[in-house]
Design an enzyme around this catalytic site. Structure first.
Site, PDB file in Angstrom:
ATOM      1  N   ASP A   1      15.230  24.363  26.239  1.00  0.00           N
ATOM      2  CA  ASP A   1      14.561  23.720  27.366  1.00  0.00           C
ATOM      3  C   ASP A   1      14.665  24.562  28.629  1.00  0.00           C
ATOM      4  O   ASP A   1      15.700  25.187  28.883  1.00  0.00           O
ATOM      5  CB  ASP A   1      15.233  22.370  27.656  1.00  0.00           C
ATOM      6  CG  ASP A   1      14.300  21.195  27.475  1.00  0.00           C
ATOM      7  OD1 ASP A   1      13.066  21.386  27.534  1.00  0.00           O
ATOM      8  OD2 ASP A   1      14.800  20.081  27.253  1.00  0.00           O
TER       9      ASP A   1
ATOM     10  N   ASP B   1      17.505  19.707  27.601  1.00  0.00           N
ATOM     11  CA  ASP B   1      18.269  19.461  28.833  1.00  0.00           C
ATOM     12  C   ASP B   1      18.893  18.068  28.804  1.00  0.00           C
ATOM     13  O   ASP B   1      19.677  17.715  29.682  1.00  0.00           O
ATOM     14  CB  ASP B   1      17.411  19.688  30.088  1.00  0.00           C
ATOM     15  CG  ASP B   1      16.196  18.790  30.142  1.00  0.00           C
ATOM     16  OD1 ASP B   1      15.980  17.986  29.209  1.00  0.00           O
ATOM     17  OD2 ASP B   1      15.445  18.886  31.150  1.00  0.00           O
TER      18      ASP B   1
ATOM     19  N   LYS C   1      10.846  25.306  25.943  1.00  0.00           N
ATOM     20  CA  LYS C   1      10.083  24.065  26.166  1.00  0.00           C
ATOM     21  C   LYS C   1      10.052  23.815  27.665  1.00  0.00           C
ATOM     22  O   LYS C   1      11.041  24.035  28.346  1.00  0.00           O
ATOM     23  CB  LYS C   1      10.724  22.882  25.444  1.00  0.00           C
ATOM     24  CG  LYS C   1      10.003  21.550  25.734  1.00  0.00           C
ATOM     25  CD  LYS C   1      10.438  20.437  24.810  1.00  0.00           C
ATOM     26  CE  LYS C   1      11.699  19.728  25.237  1.00  0.00           C
ATOM     27  NZ  LYS C   1      11.661  19.094  26.584  1.00  0.00           N
TER      28      LYS C   1
ATOM     29  N   GLU D   1       8.596  20.956  30.627  1.00  0.00           N
ATOM     30  CA  GLU D   1       7.957  19.708  31.005  1.00  0.00           C
ATOM     31  C   GLU D   1       6.933  19.976  32.105  1.00  0.00           C
ATOM     32  O   GLU D   1       7.177  20.796  32.983  1.00  0.00           O
ATOM     33  CB  GLU D   1       9.008  18.718  31.549  1.00  0.00           C
ATOM     34  CG  GLU D   1       9.949  18.190  30.496  1.00  0.00           C
ATOM     35  CD  GLU D   1      10.998  17.246  31.075  1.00  0.00           C
ATOM     36  OE1 GLU D   1      10.776  16.663  32.148  1.00  0.00           O
ATOM     37  OE2 GLU D   1      12.048  17.096  30.429  1.00  0.00           O
TER      38      GLU D   1
ATOM     39  N   GLU E   1       6.301  12.602  24.687  1.00  0.00           N
ATOM     40  CA  GLU E   1       7.429  11.666  24.804  1.00  0.00           C
ATOM     41  C   GLU E   1       6.992  10.364  25.462  1.00  0.00           C
ATOM     42  O   GLU E   1       6.287  10.367  26.480  1.00  0.00           O
ATOM     43  CB  GLU E   1       8.577  12.292  25.620  1.00  0.00           C
ATOM     44  CG  GLU E   1       9.731  11.304  25.810  1.00  0.00           C
ATOM     45  CD  GLU E   1      11.037  11.914  26.299  1.00  0.00           C
ATOM     46  OE1 GLU E   1      11.111  13.153  26.452  1.00  0.00           O
ATOM     47  OE2 GLU E   1      11.976  11.131  26.509  1.00  0.00           O
TER      48      GLU E   1
HETATM   49  O1  KIV Z   1      15.896  17.231  26.375  1.00  0.00           O
HETATM   50  C1  KIV Z   1      15.589  16.814  25.244  1.00  0.00           C
HETATM   51  O2  KIV Z   1      16.449  16.606  24.393  1.00  0.00           O
HETATM   52  C2  KIV Z   1      14.181  16.594  24.969  1.00  0.00           C
HETATM   53  C3  KIV Z   1      13.783  16.013  23.661  1.00  0.00           C
HETATM   54  C4  KIV Z   1      14.439  14.762  23.304  1.00  0.00           C
HETATM   55  C5  KIV Z   1      12.329  16.037  23.423  1.00  0.00           C
HETATM   56  O3  KIV Z   1      13.368  16.918  25.771  1.00  0.00           O
END
Ligand code: KIV
Length: 276
Positions: free
Chosen positions: A88, A49, A118, A120, A187
């Site tokens: 994401d 994202d 992914k 968060e 991160e």
């Molecule tokens: O959004 C993103 O690019 C990320 C990575 C840099 C881990 O979450």
């Protein structure tokens, strides 16, 4: 020796099996040209994202949508055949409930063909990880500095700098491992925290501003290529100034247009080659 078989896209279980065998090399990609260039060299490509900030010049990652990321992810999947592709989950697309998370993750995977998502979130989101994994959606968790929490964190600040925060991140990572995540992005955490979590977990950790001890590393591609247009973060390393190469090419093109040396007759239609 690589643990993946040649000529086939690396699957999520293969990536998980890298733990203790070989490091995972990962970068972000949002578009077809970059995805094509990155694919062969990498184990994993993330449609992050971060495209909100890097690709759309927005101040944070909060306003990118499911439909936007799904479009970017589809372009990346169509342009690659080797790296595992993870997309994401945008802010607001999964925090309400596991059901909401499943519906949006399924929509993104169906629209793009990506291999997994992914997400968060700390231990509070572990139920959502479990809900998705039990229904066939591989989850890469993301703990530590979580850019989607920019407003509650009061900025993009390194985490795990004191014992309480370090312990919380450890518990977050363990909760997602227990819930079935195939890996964890760490991160912006203190080096010792990244190292300790990597040593404790049975699944791979992928660091960004975490620790060299992590099982893999990920960065934003534009940062390593000199295309960010801004100062790159402390944890990144610029490998080339592609911006300078592109600027020089564009200046040459503009000059050729202005002095008439582009286009040449060979660039035109219906013009016979001399001697024909
Ligand atoms: O959004 C993103 O690019 C990320 C990575 C840099 C881990 O979450």
């Amino acid at each position: 020796m690589s643990v993946h078989s040649q000529g086939k896209r690396i699957s999520v279980p293969q990536l998980r099996a890298y733990k203790g065998q070989q490091k995972i090399a990962a970068l972000t990609a949002y578009t077809a040209p970059f995805a094509r260039l990155l694919d062969d060299a990498l184990d994993m490509i993330l449609i992050g994202d971060s495209t909100a900030m890097v690709g759309y010049a927005l101040p944070n990652t909060l306003s990118i949508t499911v439909d936007q990321l799904a479009m970017h992810a589809a372009a990346v999947v169509r342009s690659t055949s080797h790296a595992c592709v993870i997309v994401d989950m945008p802010f607001g697309s999964y925090q309400e409930s596991p059901q909401q998370g499943f519906a949006n993750a399924a929509r993104m995977l169906a629209a793009s063909g990506a291999d997994g998502v992914k997400m968060e979130g700390g231990a509070a989101l572990a139920d959502t990880t479990r809900f998705l994994v039990e229904r066939g959606i591989p989850v890469l968790a993301h703990v530590g500095l979580m850019p989607q929490y920019v407003n509650t964190m009061g900025g993009f600040k390194a985490q795990g700098m004191d014992e309480e925060s370090a312990e919380r991140i450890m518990q977050d990572a363990l909760a997602h491992e227990r819930a079935g995540a195939f890996g964890i992005v760490l991160e912006g955490v203190a080096e010792a925290v990244g190292r300790r979590i990597t040593q404790t977990l049975g699944i791979p950790t992928i660091g960004i501003g975490a620790s060299p001890a992590c099982d893999g590393q990920i960065l934003v591609t534009e940062d390593i290529l000199g295309l960010s247009g801004a100062r790159i973060p402390k944890f990144a390393s610029q490998y080339v100034d592609a911006g300078a190469v592109i600027r020089a090419a564009v200046e040459q093109y503009a000059s050729d247009v202005r002095d008439g040396s582009f286009p040449k007759l060979e660039n035109c239609f219906g013009v016979k080659k001399s001697g024909q």
